[in-house]
Structure formats: structure tokens, C-alpha cells
Design an enzyme around this catalytic site. Structure first.
Site, PDB file in Angstrom:
ATOM      1  N   TRP A  25      -7.281 -10.546  -5.963  1.00  0.00           N
ATOM      2  CA  TRP A  25      -6.928  -9.331  -5.512  1.00  0.00           C
ATOM      3  C   TRP A  25      -5.511  -9.085  -4.946  1.00  0.00           C
ATOM      4  CZ3 TRP A  25     -10.367  -6.531  -8.510  1.00  0.00           C
ATOM      5  CH2 TRP A  25      -9.880  -5.018  -8.634  1.00  0.00           C
ATOM      6  N   ASP A  26      -5.170  -7.978  -4.898  1.00  0.00           N
ATOM      7  CA  ASP A  26      -3.592  -7.992  -4.003  1.00  0.00           C
ATOM      8  C   ASP A  26      -3.848  -8.217  -2.901  1.00  0.00           C
ATOM      9  OD1 ASP A  26      -4.711  -5.507  -3.446  1.00  0.00           O
ATOM     10  OD2 ASP A  26      -3.086  -4.200  -4.495  1.00  0.00           O
ATOM     11  N   TRP A  27      -4.876  -8.607  -2.100  1.00  0.00           N
ATOM     12  CA  TRP A  27      -4.924  -9.019  -0.777  1.00  0.00           C
ATOM     13  C   TRP A  27      -5.738 -10.009  -0.570  1.00  0.00           C
ATOM     14  CZ3 TRP A  27      -9.844  -8.666  -1.201  1.00  0.00           C
ATOM     15  CH2 TRP A  27     -10.832  -7.579  -1.778  1.00  0.00           C
TER      16      TRP A  27
ATOM     17  N   ASN B 146     -14.668   2.451  -8.446  1.00  0.00           N
ATOM     18  CA  ASN B 146     -13.153   2.349  -7.895  1.00  0.00           C
ATOM     19  C   ASN B 146     -12.029   2.808  -8.740  1.00  0.00           C
ATOM     20  OD1 ASN B 146     -11.225   2.277  -5.306  1.00  0.00           O
ATOM     21  ND2 ASN B 146     -10.511   0.621  -6.938  1.00  0.00           N
ATOM     22  N   GLU B 147     -11.329   3.736  -8.821  1.00  0.00           N
ATOM     23  CA  GLU B 147     -10.234   4.132  -9.686  1.00  0.00           C
ATOM     24  C   GLU B 147     -10.295   3.914 -11.188  1.00  0.00           C
ATOM     25  OE1 GLU B 147      -7.116   3.274  -5.985  1.00  0.00           O
ATOM     26  OE2 GLU B 147      -7.193   1.794  -7.660  1.00  0.00           O
TER      27      GLU B 147
ATOM     28  N   GLU C 188      -8.327   6.859   0.278  1.00  0.00           N
ATOM     29  CA  GLU C 188      -7.498   5.614   0.400  1.00  0.00           C
ATOM     30  C   GLU C 188      -6.021   5.764   0.748  1.00  0.00           C
ATOM     31  OE1 GLU C 188      -7.440   2.346  -2.426  1.00  0.00           O
ATOM     32  OE2 GLU C 188      -9.456   2.493  -2.847  1.00  0.00           O
TER      33      GLU C 188
END
Length: 831
Positions: free
Chosen positions: A228-230, A494-495, A592
Site C-alpha cells: 500500500w502507499d504506507w 473503502n472508496e 479521512e
């Protein structure tokens, strides 16, 4: 596609006589549940999985502990713990380094691409001939595996979030050999994608900056385990939850749950208890169920009858009206009272079951109604009849390797949330449904949970096989979790509504209807249908962000899910000055928002080497999984501070880390305070904001991210700021066109006069720091390196010569060790 409505109590998917040819062959056993007949009943309550006590009850043999573990060609053989995974087994045996060290997320990619097998022998400690049924039960298998006992295939698993129960009555022996033969999740996902030939289901792969694996949406597995981006890419394999043998006669209690209701007209609380059994008797079994809540002077007995097969008993218990019921309240709004309850099943055949549990009383409503002076609808939560402003953050998995997430890990992170005046967390849909202890702690300390189902930032297949797997997953998870008063909302994904509405994946307009149909099929006709059948005590929304009822009105997919007049919004802006409150949306609910920072040097130091300690090193670039993330932080810093210019490279790196944390804390402070003072006003049709959940609470590894708690639990400056901007009484000042406005924001239920003061009290086992300065020191940061604990305050403006700060250690330490580890930094020190 026709969707079958599950019978009350159906927990496992139907048998799979027809499958897509690309799926693994063989049957799949889920948490098997079918139909149950009941007599006229009332309801009883309790929490969690079934527990049994009494003579003649089932025999349970745990298979936790040491197993053999081997890779595909047998070149690597070792002992591995269960619950556990391949990566942690290899690390504990010294065969690999810490997977988080430097570039090991890429170096150790081979582990996830191999096919591993867990195996062990076990003896039955009981006479298997006297039992009508013996099951091999897996609470969690990660993920794609063939299950064998004594070289006989029992079935296959393909969903990390399911419970699997295999009937081994006819094959169990005195000495048994069990195998779990895993298939690489990466290979399986790629194969499933190749097999879906009718149309593509994006996204195929994550952005290159994430160094991840492809087609995560084709496997029911923790989505962020593919990167993921983290976070890193570690697509684990392993038996990640409990595994055991269960042997029983007549009947066996599988799930036991309770939910509370309040009847306004009668002004009376009631409890609904659902008990789901596997009934192996050939004849109906009658009996009595007694529910006893001593403190509420409530005891009721019910006649019940279980028919052969599988199913549920639902009882309704009305609480004695002469007893005063203390409700469960969120953190900061009251107590988290629970009542000891005993439920006893005495059946005419078989054994007695006695279930001890905790009953909580809490109502929740998601209010979406017109607001005077504003188009659209409200979006807020009413708990026990009171509107509650939701204050908190978003939760991600606490580790790439779930077996490393202990009770102590969860307690530290969740208690830190409560200590920062949070009352809610959103369990984000790209991770896992958290372990029971997570929700137990939230019940105990008053942290409300917005619970996503595990679908995130992607489109998903809707073939019959996939939907059956999802239906079993959702049934299992709702039954497992619905007793927890902390959970206030189910959210489908989510999204993903936004992904289609905003066309993230560049789908041609002519093809859009196919994906809309799939979206409705998955989240509305399957997930929502099961949730509404299984749990009538809390609301459901299909996605986040969403326009709520407006999205429903538009066919479950709104034209603009980010409309500030409806539902919740996600908002990120890294280019504008984050101190400028006018750039933020005056939304109904901010679920968020956030800004990145780097974790402290002491956290990074553990997984890096000397050559890595530069903001532009290969390591710093590798660790950053958000495109241009490091540059964006410097850009935000540059709006208000000088960038570090020290000729000492390590000091320059440390100064930069410090400034990223100052910047992040100030940015989210500004945005959160904007949302908090927006709750009481409507400006140009916008406002009545009733929730602020910043992204994100915790970290999955040591890297730059949006978190306020570093990997390991250390507080960033943001978390110290959160203590203040989430305070129940908060003064907020902002400037608009030359006018200074000051708001007094209160979460309390009575009026208060707002006064300001600096006070410190001394307690046992704490340490007092006395700071002195000869000049104003902005953003003073105290750091004690790797010593675990937190300060009473940090990142503050020091305007007086002396300030007292308290350090609360999380493990034993001493004055000498603290003095040696302490570093003080303020803007004055950054050169």
C-alpha cells in the site's frame, strides 16, 4: 444473477457442485450452518464465540504449537509456530534477517512466491468411536491451501477471513498426520485474474513506487499485504488463527451472540441472543434455556427445540423495569458498563452448556435528515439518544505479520487513542477484521468502531464462486463481532463507490454499466442483505466516502460521493498551504484526511544502517511508498519554516524528521479544529460537521506515513497535538479577512465556562522533567530514543522560563537512563 436469501442461521456457503474451471478443484468446507427449528422464544444475550462447560461435553484438542514447515521443493525445512506465518518462522529460526530491515521487503519476495506446507502428527486423547462427529476446525487460514489428514484431502481454503470446519469423523485415527499445503497467494491471484476473461477488473497492479504484487482484488486476503502507499508487500502464508479438533455428540454450540435494543414506547431495554448449533442427533432435541443477569434482577427460562441439522435459536429477554440499566457510553461521555450474564442450556439429550458473558446496553442511530438552511442531509451518530461528535482516526493492521500482534500491542495502541481523547476508530477495509481482543479492549475503554468490510480501492469479481466465499465471510464476521457495543457501523468498502464515480481506472463510458452492476451485486445484494439479516442493531452504509441516502436514491452509486452536503468525505491536499483553513471542505463528516511525516530517528535506526541516514538516500526513497511523498513534506515545511542546512548529514536528517512531524501536527491540528467548530454552523449551505477521523492512527512498519503512532507505539508530535485538538473543551481561534474569531467547542452534555491554565500532578512510577529556557522556544520536542513511554505534553510553544513535563514509562527505566537518552529540539535548534 439471482441471489438466494440465506435462511436464518445459514453460515456456510452452499456446496459447490459447479465451479469455474480455473478454481482449485475439490470441495470447500466453511463454517457450516443451516436451518434450525425453534419454539416460540424470547431473546438472551452474550458476547463472542461459544464456550461450553459441563460433564459429557465436547472434547477439544488444540493443535496450536510447533509444526513442521517446508518450502515447495523441500530445500528449506524448519519448525514453525501455529498460529504464525512463514516469514516469522524463518526469522525466529535465524534463517532470514528482520523482514523490515532495509530493503528486505524486496529481497525476501521469494518467500511469498514459493508454495509452503505446514504439517504435524497428533494423537487423539479420546476414544473417537464414542463421538458422533469429529471436526478439524481452522479459525483462520492465510490463504489458499489444500487440507489433508492421513493423506486424505478434506477440502480447500481460499479466504483468509473465513472459518473452516472439516468433518473428519470417518478418517481420524489414534495417530494422525495433518497437512496444510499452501499455494502462493501471488500466483493464485494472478491465475484468477487470467481466468476472468469476460472483462478486466482493475486495478491490475499497484503503482511502481509501492514495490508491490498484482491482482490483490482476486483473492480474499488482506489487501494491503500486496503493498500500500504506507506499507510493504509481504503476501504471507500460514495458519494465522487457532486450529483444533472438536468431538461431540447430539449438538454443538458454534456461535453465541447478543445485541441490545431499547423500546422507547415502553421505556424498556431488551436483549436478543442468538445461539447457532450443529445438531448431529437423528431426532429433535428439546430442552430449556435459562438466562440470568443478577445485577439487573432479570432471569427467564425458555422452552426450545432443536431439529436435526444445523441452525439457530433466537431468544428475547426483557430487562426487569424496576432495575436501573447503565448504558455503555463512548470515551468521554460516560461509563462503559457491562453486566455479567449466564446462559444455561439444559437439553433432554446430551450435555449442559453454560455460557458466561458480558451484556452491554447501547443504541446507535445514523441520522440522515434535512437540515434547516442547507440542501442535502445530515450525517451523524446518535448514541443512546444523544448526538455524538466522532473524534478519532483510522486503524490499519499493526504489523505485516499478524502473529506478532499481541494483546499488549493492541492495548498500547488503543489506550493511546483513548489517552488522546479519541472516542472512535475506523477499521479500514484494506486490512483484516481484527482479532477478538481488539474489540474487547474497545468495549472496555469506550472506543467506537466504524467497521469496514475488507474491500478497498479496487473493483472486484462477482462470479458465483467468489460471491459464495464472500457471503460465508460476511456471515462469519458479523456473527463473530456483532455482540460488541463498540461497533457502531458496518461499511461495505473503502472508496469503491468513489472509484467508479470518479473513474479512477479509466473505464470507457460504454462499459461503465457492467461495473455498476457488479458493485450493486457485491455490496448491496450480497453483503448488505446478509448484514441486515444477521444484525438489526446497527446501521449499514455501502461505501466510504458515500452520499448515504442520496447514494441509495441514485442507485447506490452517486454522481459525486464527495458532495459536502451528504454523507462522509475523504479529503487530501498536499499542494496548498495546510495552515490555510479555507482549503478544507465544510463537510458533514470527515472520515479521512491527513498529512505524512517521518517516524523518529530512534525508530528508523532499528531497520537501517549509517549510509541510510539521509533524506535523499536510497533507503529513504525506498521506504516512501507514496508518489512524491518526501518532496511534498518538504514543500509543506517550506511554507512556514526554514529547511535544515546543517553540514552534518545526520543532524540534517534528524532536523528534517523533526520538521516533518511539526508540519504534520500543525496541519492536522488546523484541519481538525476547522471540522470541530463547523459542527455548530451552516455557512453557504455547508456545515454541521459531526465527525473527524484523521488518516491514520498507527503504522505497519518503520516508514514515512500519515500515522500519529509510530511502529512500536511511540507517539509522534501529532498524537500529542491530538490530545489537545480532541479535548472535550477546546478554544479555537482563526483569522478571516482581518477579523479574529474565537470559538469555544464542547463535547460535554452540560454548559461550561472556558478557562485556561498549565497544571501537573505527580504520581507513582513517573518521571518529572523540568525544562528551562532564556528565550521563546517554538515546537519544543522531547525524545528519549528507544525508551518506551510517552510524555504528558510535547511539541509545545515554550513562552515562560520554566515548564514541567511528566514522562509515563511503558517499561521499567531509570533517571540515569532517561538523562542519557534525552534529546531536546526546537525550531531554534534547526539550522
Amino acid at each position: 444473477m439471482a441471489v438466494r436469501r440465506p435462511r436464518r442461521g445459514a453460515a456456510a456457503p452452499p456446496s459447490r457442485s459447479s465451479r469455474r474451471p480455473c478454481r482449485l478443484p475439490g470441495g470447500r468446507a466453511g463454517a457450516a450452518m443451516g436451518r434450525a427449528a425453534l419454539l416460540p422464544l424470547l431473546l438472551v444475550a452474550a458476547a463472542g464465540r461459544a464456550g461450553v462447560s459441563a460433564a459429557g461435553g465436547p472434547e477439544v484438542r488444540s493443535l496450536r504449537g510447533s509444526w513442521w514447515l517446508a518450502n515447495g521443493n523441500g530445500s528449506v525445512v524448519l519448525r514453525g509456530e501455529v498460529p504464525g506465518c512463514v516469514h516469522t518462522a524463518l526469522h525466529r529460526r535465524g534463517l532470514i534477517q528482520d523482514p523490515y530491515y532495509r530493503f528486505n521487503d524486496v529481497t525476501y519476495r521469494w518467500i511469498s512466491l514459493d508454495n509452503w506446507t505446514y504439517s504435524r502428527t497428533f494423537k487423539t486423547r479420546f476414544d473417537d468411536r464414542k463421538w458422533q462427529k469429529v471436526n478439524l476446525v481452522f479459525e483462520g487460514v492465510d490463504t489458499v491451501a489444500q487440507i489433508l489428514i492421513n493423506n486424505i484431502t478434506l477440502g480447500r481454503t481460499d479466504n483468509m477471513f473465513n472459518r473452516y470446519s472439516f468433518d473428519i469423523t470417518s478418517v481420524i485415527k489414534e495417530v494422525n498426520f495433518v497437512e496444510v499445503r499452501f499455494l502462493s497467494a501471488v500466483s493464485y491471484a494472478a491465475e484468477q485474474s487470467r481466468c476472468h476473461k469476460a472483462y478486466s477488473i482493475p486495478p491490475a497492479c499497484p503503482p511502481p513506487v509501492q514495490k508491490g504484487e498484482c491482482h490483490a482484488n482476486f483473492i480474499r486476503k488482506e489487501q494491503c499485504s500486496f503493498s500500500w502507499d504506507w506499507g510493504p508487500s509481504f503476501p504471507t502464508q500460514g495458519i494465522w488463527k487457532d486450529v483444533r479438533i472438536e468431538a461431540y455428540n447430539h449438538y454443538h454450540l458454534i456461535y453465541f451472540s447478543l445485541t441490545s435494543f431499547f423500546e422507547k414506547s415502553a421505556q424498556q431495554w431488551s436483549l436478543e441472543i442468538e445461539s447457532i448449533f450443529d445438531v448431529v442427533s437423528s431426532k429433535p432435541i428439546a430442552g430449556l434455556v435459562t438466562v440470568n443477569i443478577p445485577k439487573l434482577q432479570t432471569q427467564q427460562t425458555f422452552s426450545v427445540k432443536l431439529q436435526p441439522g444445523e441452525g439457530s435459536i433466537v431468544l428475547l429477554v426483557n430487562i426487569n423495569k424496576s432495575s436501573t440499566v447503565e448504558a455503555w457510553w463512548p470515551n468521554g461521555h460516560g461509563k462503559q458498563t457491562g453486566y455479567n450474564m449466564t446462559t444455561t442450556f439444559i437439553m433432554e439429550a446430551g450435555y449442559q452448556i453454560e455460557k458466561s458473558s458480558k451484556a452491554y446496553f447501547r443504541t446507535v442511530e445514523l441520522v440522515q435528515e434535512p437540515i434547516p438552511g442547507s440542501p442535502g442531509l445530515s450525517f451523524y451518530f446518535r448514541i443512546n439518544g444523544r448526538p455524538i461528535f466522532i473524534k478519532g482516526s483510522n486503524w490499519i493492521p499493526a504489523d505485516s505479520f499478524q502473529d506478532r500482534v499481541t494483546y499488549d500491542t493492541l492495548w498500547l495502541l488503543l489506550k493511546s487513542a483513548a489517552d488522546a481523547n479519541m472516542n472512535a476508530l475506523r477499521v479500514w477495509g484494506g486490512g483484516v477484521y481484527e482479532q477478538d481482543e481488539f474489540y474487547d479492549i474497545c468495549d472496555e475503554i469506550g472506543i467506537m468502531i466504524w467497521q469496514d468490510f475488507m474491500f478497498a480501492c479496487a473493483l472486484y469479481p462477482t462470479d458465483q464462486y467468489y460471491l459464495e466465499s464472500v457471503r460465508a465471510e460476511v456471515s462469519h464476521q458479523v456473527r463473530r463481532l456483532k455482540s460488541h457495543p463498540s461497533i457502531i457501523l458496518w461499511s461495505g468498502n473503502n472508496e469503491n463507490e468513489a472509484a467508479i464515480a470518479s473513474n479512477w481506472f479509466s473505464i470507457p463510458y460504454a462499459d461503465r454499466e457492467v461495473y455498476i452492476k457488479d458493485y450493486v451485486m457485491l455490496y448491496v445484494k450480497n453483503i448488505r442483505e446478509i448484514v441486515l439479516t444477521e444484525d438489526k442493531s446497527r446501521p449499514f452504509i455501502a461505501s466510504s466516502p458515500t452520499n448515504g441516502l442520496e447514494s441509495v436514491k441514485e442507485g447506490w452509486l452517486s454522481q459525486n460521493p464527495y458532495d459536502t452536503h451528504y454523507g462522509d468525505t475523504h479529503f487530501y491536499d498536499y499542494s496548498n498551504d495546510c495552515w490555510n483553513w479555507t482549503v478544507y471542505p465544510k463537510t458533514r463528516f470527515a472520515s479521512e484526511y491527513g498529512f505524512q511525516s517521518w517516524p523518529s530517528f530512534s525508530t528508523i535506526e532499528k531497520v537501517s544502517s549509517t549510509e541510510d541516514w539521509s533524506y535523499t538516500s536510497n533507503f529513504s526513497l525506498h521506504r516512501q511508498h507514496h508518489e512524491n511523498g518526501n518532496d511534498q513534506m518538504l514543500q509543506q515545511i517550506g511554507h512556514h519554516f526554514k529547511l535544515p542546512q546543517s553540514t552534518d548529514p545526520i543532524k540534517k536528517f534528524k532536523d528534517t524528521i523533526y520538521l516533518t512531524q511539526v508540519m504534520q501536527a500543525q496541519c492536522i491540528k488546523t484541519e481538525t479544529e476547522f471540522y470541530r467548530f463547523s459542527q455548530s454552523e451552516i455557512i453557504r449551505g455547508e456545515g454541521h460537521t459531526m465527525g473527524a477521523l484523521y488518516w491514520q492512527l498507527n503504522d505497519i512498519w518503520q516508514a514515512p506515513s500519515w500515522a500519529s503512532l509510530e511502529y512500536g507505539g511511540k507517539w509522534k508530535l501529532l498524537h500529542y497535538f491530538a490530545q489537545n485538538f480532541f479535548a472535550p473543551l477546546l478554544p479555537v481561534a482563526y483569522e478571516d479577512k482581518g477579523v479574529l474569531y474565537i470559538y469555544g467547542v464542547s463535547d460535554l452534555h452540560v454548559d461550561h465556562k472556558l478557562t485556561l491554565r498549565a497544571s501537573v500532578s505527580q504520581q507513582d512510577d513517573i518521571y518529572i522533567f523540568v525544562l528551562q529556557t532564556t528565550a521563546i522556544a517554538p515546537f519544543v520536542s522531547l525524545d528519549v530514543g528507544s525508551i518506551k513511554g510517552r510524555f504528558s505534553d510535547n511539541g509545545f510553544l515554550m513562552t515562560e522560563q520554566k515548564k514541567v513535563v511528566v514522562f509515563y514509562p511503558w517499561e521499567p527505566t531509570g533517571v540515569e537512563e532517561l538523562e542519557k537518552s534525552l534529546t531536546l529540539t526546537s525550531l531554534v535548534d534547526v539550522v
